[in-house]
Scaffold this motif. Sequence first.
Motif, mmCIF file in Angstrom:
data_model
loop_
_atom_site.group_PDB
_atom_site.id
_atom_site.type_symbol
_atom_site.label_atom_id
_atom_site.label_comp_id
_atom_site.label_asym_id
_atom_site.label_seq_id
_atom_site.Cartn_x
_atom_site.Cartn_y
_atom_site.Cartn_z
ATOM 1 N N VAL A 47 -27.389 34.707 -0.590
ATOM 2 C CA VAL A 47 -28.149 35.943 -0.373
ATOM 3 C C VAL A 47 -28.356 36.135 1.118
ATOM 4 N N ARG A 48 -28.767 37.342 1.487
ATOM 5 C CA ARG A 48 -29.109 37.635 2.877
ATOM 6 C C ARG A 48 -30.613 37.442 3.075
ATOM 7 N N GLU A 49 -30.966 37.026 4.268
ATOM 8 C CA GLU A 49 -32.371 36.836 4.610
ATOM 9 C C GLU A 49 -33.146 38.129 4.349
ATOM 10 N N GLY A 50 -34.293 37.982 3.698
ATOM 11 C CA GLY A 50 -35.120 39.138 3.387
ATOM 12 C C GLY A 50 -34.905 39.690 1.987
ATOM 13 N N ASP A 51 -33.734 39.381 1.411
ATOM 14 C CA ASP A 51 -33.470 39.817 0.033
ATOM 15 C C ASP A 51 -34.200 38.904 -0.942
ATOM 16 N N SER A 52 -34.206 39.313 -2.212
ATOM 17 C CA SER A 52 -34.729 38.458 -3.270
ATOM 18 C C SER A 52 -33.597 37.598 -3.826
ATOM 19 N N SER A 53 -33.927 36.378 -4.188
ATOM 20 C CA SER A 53 -32.976 35.474 -4.839
ATOM 21 C C SER A 53 -33.414 35.279 -6.281
ATOM 22 N N ASP A 94 -46.421 32.488 -8.077
ATOM 23 C CA ASP A 94 -47.035 31.625 -7.072
ATOM 24 C C ASP A 94 -46.488 32.056 -5.724
ATOM 25 N N GLN A 95 -47.237 32.883 -5.027
ATOM 26 C CA GLN A 95 -46.859 33.421 -3.717
ATOM 27 C C GLN A 95 -45.499 34.123 -3.837
ATOM 28 N N ARG A 96 -44.475 33.634 -3.130
ATOM 29 C CA ARG A 96 -43.178 34.310 -3.189
ATOM 30 C C ARG A 96 -42.354 33.953 -4.421
ATOM 31 N N LEU A 97 -42.856 33.031 -5.217
ATOM 32 C CA LEU A 97 -42.094 32.557 -6.374
ATOM 33 C C LEU A 97 -42.581 33.212 -7.660
ATOM 34 N N THR A 98 -41.629 33.656 -8.473
ATOM 35 C CA THR A 98 -41.942 34.162 -9.810
ATOM 36 C C THR A 98 -41.032 33.462 -10.795
ATOM 37 N N VAL A 99 -41.638 32.843 -11.801
ATOM 38 C CA VAL A 99 -40.879 32.184 -12.853
ATOM 39 C C VAL A 99 -40.981 33.041 -14.106
ATOM 40 N N LEU A 100 -39.845 33.350 -14.693
ATOM 41 C CA LEU A 100 -39.804 34.098 -15.946
ATOM 42 C C LEU A 100 -39.206 33.216 -17.027
ATOM 43 N N LEU A 101 -39.842 33.211 -18.183
ATOM 44 C CA LEU A 101 -39.352 32.420 -19.307
ATOM 45 C C LEU A 101 -39.162 33.315 -20.515
ATOM 46 N N ASN A 102 -37.950 33.324 -21.045
ATOM 47 C CA ASN A 102 -37.629 33.991 -22.299
ATOM 48 C C ASN A 102 -37.357 32.899 -23.316
ATOM 49 N N LYS A 103 -38.382 32.571 -24.077
ATOM 50 C CA LYS A 103 -38.278 31.430 -24.974
ATOM 51 C C LYS A 103 -37.309 31.692 -26.121
ATOM 52 N N ASP A 110 -38.330 37.881 -0.609
ATOM 53 C CA ASP A 110 -38.234 37.801 0.856
ATOM 54 C C ASP A 110 -37.656 36.440 1.268
ATOM 55 N N THR A 111 -36.467 36.150 0.756
ATOM 56 C CA THR A 111 -35.854 34.840 0.973
ATOM 57 C C THR A 111 -35.648 34.573 2.458
ATOM 58 N N GLN A 112 -36.012 33.377 2.878
ATOM 59 C CA GLN A 112 -35.888 32.952 4.273
ATOM 60 C C GLN A 112 -34.823 31.862 4.402
ATOM 61 N N THR A 113 -34.366 31.645 5.629
ATOM 62 C CA THR A 113 -33.340 30.603 5.836
ATOM 63 C C THR A 113 -33.880 29.238 5.432
ATOM 64 N N GLY A 114 -35.190 29.039 5.546
ATOM 65 C CA GLY A 114 -35.793 27.775 5.138
ATOM 66 C C GLY A 114 -35.780 27.552 3.627
ATOM 67 N N LYS A 143 -27.504 20.884 -13.310
ATOM 68 C CA LYS A 143 -26.757 20.294 -12.203
ATOM 69 C C LYS A 143 -27.189 20.829 -10.836
ATOM 70 N N GLY A 144 -27.974 21.877 -10.830
ATOM 71 C CA GLY A 144 -28.476 22.389 -9.561
ATOM 72 C C GLY A 144 -27.722 23.609 -9.085
ATOM 73 N N THR A 145 -28.452 24.541 -8.477
ATOM 74 C CA THR A 145 -27.868 25.744 -7.866
ATOM 75 C C THR A 145 -28.093 25.663 -6.364
ATOM 76 N N LYS A 146 -27.002 25.704 -5.606
ATOM 77 C CA LYS A 146 -27.122 25.652 -4.159
ATOM 78 C C LYS A 146 -27.341 27.061 -3.630
ATOM 79 N N LEU A 147 -28.506 27.280 -3.053
ATOM 80 C CA LEU A 147 -28.846 28.590 -2.487
ATOM 81 C C LEU A 147 -28.548 28.585 -0.991
ATOM 82 N N SER A 148 -27.709 29.517 -0.573
ATOM 83 C CA SER A 148 -27.406 29.680 0.846
ATOM 84 C C SER A 148 -27.984 31.011 1.302
ATOM 85 N N VAL A 149 -28.740 30.976 2.376
ATOM 86 C CA VAL A 149 -29.376 32.187 2.886
ATOM 87 C C VAL A 149 -28.737 32.534 4.229
ATOM 88 N N LYS A 150 -28.126 33.699 4.296
ATOM 89 C CA LYS A 150 -27.434 34.114 5.516
ATOM 90 C C LYS A 150 -28.356 35.016 6.347
#
Lengths: 115, 111
Positions: free
Chosen positions: B12-18, B58-67, B78-82, B103-110
């Motif tokens: 994703v690009r910095e500032g976008d939502s992931s 929780d602040q910038r994080l939103t968890v959605l569950l469809n059981k 507002d995804t940041q490089t950090g 197995k994990g999702t690698k998030l890269s922020v450009k």
Amino acid sequence: GAGVSQSPSNKVTEKGKDVELRCDPISGHTALYWYRQSLGQGLEFLIYFQGNSAPDKSGLPSDRFSAERTGGSVSTLTIQRTQQEDSAVYLCASIKAGQQNTEAFFGQGTRLTVV
Amino acid sequence: GEDVEQSLFLSVREGDSSVINCTYTDSSSTYLYWYKQEPGAGLQLLTYIFSNMDMKQDQRLTVLLNKKDKHLSLRIADTQTGDSAIYFCAEGGGSQGNLIFGKGTKLSVKP
């Protein structure tokens, strides 16, 4: 200590040698996991200890891999006759089972390189 | 047996939502978790949701569950490089301490 401790942090070994990796879980945590994290492969479950129950060994990739947990605390993962494909980061996690929320606390891992 | 699936990469690009998605198979899971692994560091719990909830913020994080569909997502506003890291979905809970990881999702922020 306050967290999960793993040793050594780095291990370089020659192909065919045996290695032992150690995990000191958080005191009082009854559940302990070993995982392997290879580049591009994600997190791979290896073995799970829960109290005095027989361990779940279903994730061990071959009979060269074994693990034990002495006194319900420290765990040792042993890899015999290491192969290059065993190179990975080996992670240990401990959990205070018996609670609803099973947060896992991870060690920093042992980076194993087989040359 | 139980399984947790997630895509391996997200850019994703910095500032976008992931949005990182995850599916799981064990309908008896009590809790669903998101763990974060920063480069060169161990996994740490980021957030979790109890199975009888459908959203947690929780602040910038939103968890959605469809059981019903056994689908879990993590949205980072507002995804940041950090935020560049590997994000692991996990299901578990109960007295036995069972925990199954994706197995994990690698998030890269450009930038």
